[in-house]
Structure formats: C-alpha cells, structure tokens
Motif scaffolding. Sequence first.
Motif, short mmCIF file in Angstrom:
data_model
loop_
_atom_site.label_atom_id
_atom_site.label_comp_id
_atom_site.label_asym_id
_atom_site.label_seq_id
_atom_site.Cartn_x
_atom_site.Cartn_y
_atom_site.Cartn_z
N VAL A 135 0.84 -1.20 0.00
CA VAL A 135 0.00 0.00 0.00
C VAL A 135 0.87 1.25 0.00
O VAL A 135 0.59 2.23 -0.71
N VAL A 136 1.94 1.24 0.78
CA VAL A 136 2.84 2.40 0.86
C VAL A 136 3.47 2.67 -0.51
O VAL A 136 3.54 3.81 -0.98
N GLY A 137 3.92 1.62 -1.17
CA GLY A 137 4.52 1.79 -2.49
C GLY A 137 3.53 2.30 -3.52
O GLY A 137 3.86 3.16 -4.34
N ALA A 138 2.29 1.78 -3.48
CA ALA A 138 1.27 2.24 -4.41
C ALA A 138 0.90 3.69 -4.18
O ALA A 138 0.47 4.39 -5.11
N ALA A 139 1.06 4.18 -2.96
CA ALA A 139 0.73 5.56 -2.63
C ALA A 139 1.86 6.52 -2.99
O ALA A 139 1.73 7.73 -2.78
N GLY A 140 2.96 6.01 -3.53
CA GLY A 140 4.08 6.87 -3.90
C GLY A 140 4.99 7.21 -2.74
O GLY A 140 5.72 8.19 -2.79
N LEU A 141 4.97 6.38 -1.70
CA LEU A 141 5.79 6.61 -0.52
C LEU A 141 6.76 5.46 -0.32
O LEU A 141 6.75 4.48 -1.08
N VAL A 142 7.59 5.57 0.72
CA VAL A 142 8.64 4.58 0.96
C VAL A 142 8.62 4.20 2.44
O VAL A 142 8.44 5.07 3.31
N VAL A 143 8.79 2.90 2.72
CA VAL A 143 8.95 2.45 4.11
C VAL A 143 10.40 2.65 4.50
O VAL A 143 11.30 2.01 3.96
N GLY A 144 10.64 3.57 5.44
CA GLY A 144 11.99 3.89 5.84
C GLY A 144 12.49 3.09 7.03
O GLY A 144 13.68 3.08 7.31
N GLY A 145 11.61 2.42 7.74
CA GLY A 145 12.02 1.64 8.91
C GLY A 145 10.81 0.96 9.54
O GLY A 145 9.67 1.31 9.28
N VAL A 146 11.10 -0.03 10.38
CA VAL A 146 10.05 -0.79 11.06
C VAL A 146 10.45 -0.95 12.52
O VAL A 146 11.56 -1.40 12.82
N ASP A 147 9.56 -0.54 13.41
CA ASP A 147 9.75 -0.74 14.85
C ASP A 147 8.80 -1.82 15.33
O ASP A 147 7.62 -1.83 14.96
N SER A 148 9.32 -2.74 16.13
CA SER A 148 8.50 -3.82 16.68
C SER A 148 8.33 -3.60 18.17
O SER A 148 9.30 -3.36 18.90
N VAL A 149 7.08 -3.65 18.61
CA VAL A 149 6.78 -3.44 20.03
C VAL A 149 5.86 -4.56 20.51
O VAL A 149 5.08 -5.12 19.73
N PRO A 150 5.94 -4.90 21.80
CA PRO A 150 5.02 -5.91 22.33
C PRO A 150 3.58 -5.41 22.24
O PRO A 150 3.29 -4.24 22.49
N ALA A 151 2.68 -6.29 21.86
CA ALA A 151 1.27 -5.91 21.74
C ALA A 151 0.42 -7.18 21.73
O ALA A 151 0.92 -8.28 21.48
N THR A 152 -0.85 -6.98 22.00
CA THR A 152 -1.76 -8.13 21.98
C THR A 152 -2.12 -8.54 20.56
O THR A 152 -2.60 -9.65 20.34
N ALA A 153 -1.91 -7.66 19.57
CA ALA A 153 -2.19 -8.00 18.18
C ALA A 153 -1.23 -9.08 17.71
O ALA A 153 -0.12 -9.23 18.24
N PRO A 154 -1.63 -9.86 16.71
CA PRO A 154 -0.73 -10.90 16.19
C PRO A 154 0.60 -10.32 15.71
O PRO A 154 0.67 -9.18 15.26
#
Length: 252
Positions: A135-154
């Motif tokens: 989705v980010v690429g289709a919107a003309g943007l770029v993923v610059g980084g990913v942060d992982s945090v504990p959460a109840t979501a999968p």
Amino acid sequence: MRFRRHTAPPLLSTVGGRRLARQLAVIVAAGLLGFAATLWLNPGPLLSSDSAVPRVLDLPRADAERRLAEAGFRVRLESAEPSPSTPRDAVVWQDPPPGVVLPDGGVVRIAPSAGPPPLLVPDLAGLDEADARKVVGAAGLVVGGVDSVPATAPRGVVLSSTPAAGAPIAPRGELVLTVSGGPAEAAVPDVLGLALPEARLRLARAGFRLGTVSREVADQPDGIVLDQQPVPGTVSPQETPVNLVVSQRAIP
C-alpha cells in the motif's frame, strides 16, 4: 476675335481660403501647445523602447529574475504554488507570457514552484507488514524503517505509522511502521493457596488472564487454589490464560 483666358484667383485671396488658413493655424497652434504641455508635465523622453518579454518558465527563480532585469523589466515575485512537474523554486508561471511586448521598466510577475503537492499518509493499522508495504509503495511513498513493540495484536500486524495516517507528506517521503511483536513475555505469578478472587486479581496485574477453573474435593475451604498451569515462574506471553484447580469441600 480674341478670347481672354480666365485664371482662378489665389486661394488666400478668397473668403473661403482665408477661413481655411485660419482653421489650420488654430490646429497647429493647439498641437504645439499640447506638445509643450506634455514636455512640461513629463520631462522624460516621449518615446520609449519596447521589447518582448523573454521566456523564463522552468528557470530557477534567481536566473529568471536576472534575465528579466537584463531585458529591462521589473520583477514582481508571487507566492509559491505546488506543481507536480516543475522543480521546487523554478518558475511555474509568468505574466505577461513570453513574447508579449512591454515598454522598458514594465512589470513581469513570476511565481516559483513549491514542488509537487503533498500526499496523505494511508491508514495502515491492522494490515500485515507485507500488505502495508504494498500500500505504501502504491501511494508513492517509501517504508523507511520498522519498529517492533510488544502488543496483543498478532505478530507482524501494523499498529501505526510515523507520520500518522492522514498526515501530509511529500511524494517519495519515508514512513516508519510500528508493528506488533506479539504479547510481551513475563513470569507467571504464584497464586497457589490464594482464594479464587485474589488469584484472579494477581494474574490480571501481571498481565495474564484467568483460564479454566476446575474443582477438586480437598480438605480446604472452598475456592482455594490447589494447582495452576502454567506453573509459577514460567515465562509466557502476557495475556496467556492460566488454568486453576480450586478446592471444594466434600459434602458430608
């Protein structure tokens, strides 16, 4: 017999001729007076040199201003305007357009480009990281980084982005995704020997939840925890259910 040749009298000797001469004199005198008044009110040169406005579109603003000044024109700088194709600070429009003839010192208005109009950050919450990247690429943007945090979501599900969803961002701008690393892990608390309500409260405070509750006849007051699974001290993801066995007094 002799014939006499008749010749027309001179123009000025006639009444009509003299009247015409007086009218011409009045017109000439009025013209001279108007010319003299113009010179008195405007002592500058009556005739000015005109020239065509040069094309400055797509030129850097500084170069455009210099070129117009060299051509003898004055520049009025307008507010920057977004343009999907014109580089930032290059001239996106000019008025008058190229080729229009103006007198020396005429004003030419130019507006620099503010660059492409901003995009809006898409809402990525709830998407798997791989789908969010598409989705980010289709919107003309770029993923610059990913942060992982504990959460109840999968694990791997996007929780949010920076900038946030709906915020304006330049084309090809970078987003930082925050994804779930799964529930945080913690040691299961010891609730053996506690009454069931107190055991439930202690589990909740440690980030766990009460699982199944089974009863077993024992020489204990009703509702005392006799056993638990996972056993105390086991490191497990938070929100893991803890199953309890509680006492039930035998019926006499």
